[in-house]
Design an enzyme around this catalytic site. Sequence first.
Site, PDB file in Angstrom:
ATOM      1  N   HIS A  84       0.834  -1.204   0.000  1.00 60.95           N
ATOM      2  CA  HIS A  84       0.000   0.000   0.000  1.00 60.95           C
ATOM      3  C   HIS A  84       0.872   1.259   0.000  1.00 60.95           C
ATOM      4  O   HIS A  84       1.882   1.312   0.688  1.00 60.95           O
ATOM      5  CB  HIS A  84      -0.850   0.053   1.264  1.00 60.95           C
ATOM      6  N   GLU A  87      13.673  15.478  -3.738  1.00 58.27           N
ATOM      7  CA  GLU A  87      13.353  16.329  -4.896  1.00 58.27           C
ATOM      8  C   GLU A  87      14.392  16.155  -6.002  1.00 58.27           C
ATOM      9  O   GLU A  87      14.059  16.045  -7.184  1.00 58.27           O
ATOM     10  CB  GLU A  87      13.271  17.807  -4.472  1.00 58.27           C
ATOM     11  N   ASP A 126       8.605  18.522  -6.902  1.00 61.78           N
ATOM     12  CA  ASP A 126       8.781  19.703  -6.038  1.00 61.78           C
ATOM     13  C   ASP A 126       7.696  19.667  -4.973  1.00 61.78           C
ATOM     14  O   ASP A 126       6.513  19.840  -5.268  1.00 61.78           O
ATOM     15  CB  ASP A 126       8.707  20.983  -6.881  1.00 61.78           C
ATOM     16  N   PHE A 127       8.115  19.423  -3.730  1.00 60.14           N
ATOM     17  CA  PHE A 127       7.163  19.331  -2.628  1.00 60.14           C
ATOM     18  C   PHE A 127       6.925  20.692  -1.990  1.00 60.14           C
ATOM     19  O   PHE A 127       7.748  21.605  -2.118  1.00 60.14           O
ATOM     20  CB  PHE A 127       7.687  18.373  -1.549  1.00 60.14           C
ATOM     21  N   GLN A 130       9.594  27.090   2.760  1.00 67.74           N
ATOM     22  CA  GLN A 130       9.752  25.838   2.014  1.00 67.74           C
ATOM     23  C   GLN A 130      11.233  25.448   1.935  1.00 67.74           C
ATOM     24  O   GLN A 130      11.610  24.316   2.231  1.00 67.74           O
ATOM     25  CB  GLN A 130       9.167  26.020   0.604  1.00 67.74           C
TER      26      GLN A 130
HETATM   27 MN    MN Z   1       2.414  -1.942   3.538  1.00 61.36          MN
HETATM   28 MN    MN Z   2       9.822  22.087  -2.808  1.00 60.21          MN
END
Ligand code: MN
Ligand code: MN
Length: 269
Positions: free
Chosen positions: A126, A248, A254-255, A264
Site C-alpha cells: 500500500h 526532490e 517539487d514538494f 519551504q
Molecule cells: Mn504496507
Molecule cells: Mn519544494
Amino acid sequence: MKLGQVSRFNILQYLGIGLAVFLTLTGCQTLFKPPTASQIHLKLGNPSQATTDPQNSTNFLIEKPEFVLSYNSTTGTANWVSWQLNPSWLGIVKRQNNFRPDETLPAGWYQVQPNDYRGTGYDRGHLVPSGDRTKNLDQNSTTFLMTNIIPQAPKLNRGIWSDLEQYCRDLLKQGKELYIITGVEGKFKTIAKGKVTVPAWNWKVIVILDKPNQKITENTGIIAVRMPNSNSFKKHWRDYQVSVDEIEKNTGLDFLTNIPKTVQDKLER
Ligand code: MN
Ligand code: MN
C-alpha cells in the site's frame, strides 16, 4: 386601480422575492461547500503538477475522497500519493483485503489486476496504508484499489516501512495532524509482462502539525525517508532519513509548493 395592474405588480414582486431567495441559497451553498479532495489532501501542493487530462498519461491526477495521487500508465503505479492523516480518518473497521483494479482509469488504459503481482516475489504494498483509513468500509476499501498499490519487497513492506506507518499513527495520539506524500523512484525491473514497474526506491515525506490547521513555519516538524525497495536493509527507518531536497533531486518532484518559498527552502534542507 384595476385588477390587472395589481396582478402585474404582484407578479413582479414575487419574481423579485424569488430571485433574492435564489441568490441567498446559492450564496450559502458556496460558503458551506465541503472542501474538495484536492483541497484536503494536496494542501501542501501538487508535487508534479498532475492534471486530470487523459492525454497526461504518465502524470494523471486521480482524486478520491480518501487521497489524491498522480498515476503513471506506463509504470502501472502511482508516481506519488498524498493524504491527510488525523483522528477523523480512524475508526475500528477491519482490513478489507479487497484488492481490485481501479475502474475509474480513462478508457483504454490497462487496469492493473491483483493477480499481476502473483508469483513475482513482491508484495502488493500500500502507498496509503489500510491502517490510515479505518473510519468506515468505503474508505478502507479505497486503499485496496490497485492504483494505491506498488510492488514492494516483502520484508521492507512488513518491516521498517510498516514501522514508520505505525509511528505516524502513534503521533496522532498527541493530537497531531499529518500531511504525507509517498511514492516511487527509478526502475528495478518490470513484472506482469512489462505492465508494472518495480521501483528501485520508496520514499516518504511527512509534515507534522502539532494540531489540525496549524500554520506551517520553518519550525514545523518534517520527516523524509528514502529506502531501497529491497529485502535487505538497515535496522530502523531513521537510518534512511534524508532531506526533502534529496528526494526532490532524485525524483524531479517539487514538494511543499503551497508554502512560501523561504519557509519551504528551510524545511526542505
Ligand atoms: Mn504496507
Ligand atoms: Mn519544494
